[in-house]
Design an enzyme around this catalytic site. Sequence first.
Site, PDB file in Angstrom:
ATOM      1  CG  HIS A  36      31.931  39.339  35.329  1.00  0.00           C
ATOM      2  ND1 HIS A  36      30.644  39.744  35.599  1.00  0.00           N
ATOM      3  CD2 HIS A  36      31.820  38.098  34.807  1.00  0.00           C
ATOM      4  CE1 HIS A  36      29.801  38.797  35.265  1.00  0.00           C
ATOM      5  NE2 HIS A  36      30.490  37.778  34.787  1.00  0.00           N
ATOM      6  CG  HIS A  61      34.834  31.055  31.654  1.00  0.00           C
ATOM      7  ND1 HIS A  61      33.562  30.535  31.780  1.00  0.00           N
ATOM      8  CD2 HIS A  61      34.743  32.367  32.040  1.00  0.00           C
ATOM      9  CE1 HIS A  61      32.741  31.479  32.214  1.00  0.00           C
ATOM     10  NE2 HIS A  61      33.436  32.590  32.386  1.00  0.00           N
ATOM     11  CG  HIS A  94      34.770  34.839  37.028  1.00  0.00           C
ATOM     12  ND1 HIS A  94      33.474  35.207  37.305  1.00  0.00           N
ATOM     13  CD2 HIS A  94      34.747  34.393  35.752  1.00  0.00           C
ATOM     14  CE1 HIS A  94      32.713  34.990  36.237  1.00  0.00           C
ATOM     15  NE2 HIS A  94      33.491  34.498  35.270  1.00  0.00           N
ATOM     16  CG  ASP A 119      34.678  36.617  32.822  1.00  0.00           C
ATOM     17  OD1 ASP A 119      34.429  35.391  32.766  1.00  0.00           O
ATOM     18  OD2 ASP A 119      33.957  37.480  32.285  1.00  0.00           O
ATOM     19  CE  LYS A 123      28.510  33.232  37.314  1.00  0.00           C
ATOM     20  NZ  LYS A 123      29.661  33.186  36.422  1.00  0.00           N
ATOM     21  CG  HIS A 171      26.575  37.062  34.371  1.00  0.00           C
ATOM     22  ND1 HIS A 171      27.625  36.880  33.504  1.00  0.00           N
ATOM     23  CD2 HIS A 171      25.832  38.065  33.838  1.00  0.00           C
ATOM     24  CE1 HIS A 171      27.526  37.720  32.498  1.00  0.00           C
ATOM     25  NE2 HIS A 171      26.437  38.456  32.681  1.00  0.00           N
TER      26      HIS A 171
END
Length: 349
Positions: free
Chosen positions: A178, A19, A17, A251, A103, A140
């Site tokens: 997460h 970004h 995970h 994350d 996602k 999420h």
Amino acid sequence: MAATAPTITLRRPDDWHLHFRDGNMMKAVVGETARHFARAIVMPNLVPPVVRGADAAAYAERIRAALPEGARFTPLMTLYLTEETDPADVRAAAEAGIITAVKLYPAGATTNSASGVRDFKKVRPVLEVMEQIGLPLCIHGEVTDKDVDIFDREAVFIDRTLDPLRREMPGLRVIMEHITTRDAVDYVRAAERNLGATITVQHLIINRNHILAGGIRPHYYCLPVAKREEHRVAVRGAAVSGDARFFFGSDSAPHLDHAKESACGCAGCFSATNAVSAVTEVFDQDGALDKLEAFLSLNGPAYYRLPANEERITLEKGEPVAYPAKIPTPEGELTVFDPGFPLHWRVVG
């Protein structure tokens, strides 16, 4: 004769995970991940979001072009699920090897999630295709109702949304991303199949006091927000247990300092730089170094039905590692996650 420093050798880790953002930010941070990780599930919440297979293919090319020379790193791409997502496009992108997962953001749950899902009935055709072809759904897991306290939103999501979804579609392969609560840990442990969970650096280390006690510390603010200490202990216990349903997903979420340190600061901790050292330190503190490879390198690939990496890395324990506190970008600096204690494990090979 000096004693030999303790070392650990394990398969090269993956980050399930992550970004990268885009543009100059991506160029500034992509090497921080590629230094230690072989692969990463790349989040699609750009502006505009990555919603079609062609978008994911183009984004992957931009990531590869930004890698430092000689880097050995594979981005694993995802699509951003919207109420207009075309099931046929999802199937085609998966069958072409362009995407590894989809996602799901509940609309308004976190950074750049405005295009997310409000009515789950509208995405049912996409989920049915994913169930048929075994394509994982990364979630999420928080409700966004204003009447639900922010510290309760993960637990409410499990009861109100996730459990009914999984009962209706038992073949859908889901990753709770997460996780931050004992509720999530218990729910994953109770699942017989088709449910895994990622755990971040920060949720192994901080609780909500780190954000709020003695002053507001914006670089510890992330979503889902860190919870009470009892929840951190439960999440950490899951990580160090060796249970194959739990695996690493940083994350890591870069935001420029001026965006974090503002009247309405952005959510996200940037941990790519020191993640491997920080996780290893946690496992060492808990006497669980024998479970480290499972968490960092084995459980994730197994859940995603991918081979574990053949390449190895070696970590050595010694004097504290001096990681940079900031990463420069053309638009300003971003702060590296500070675990609040020295990191003695460094990657040496």
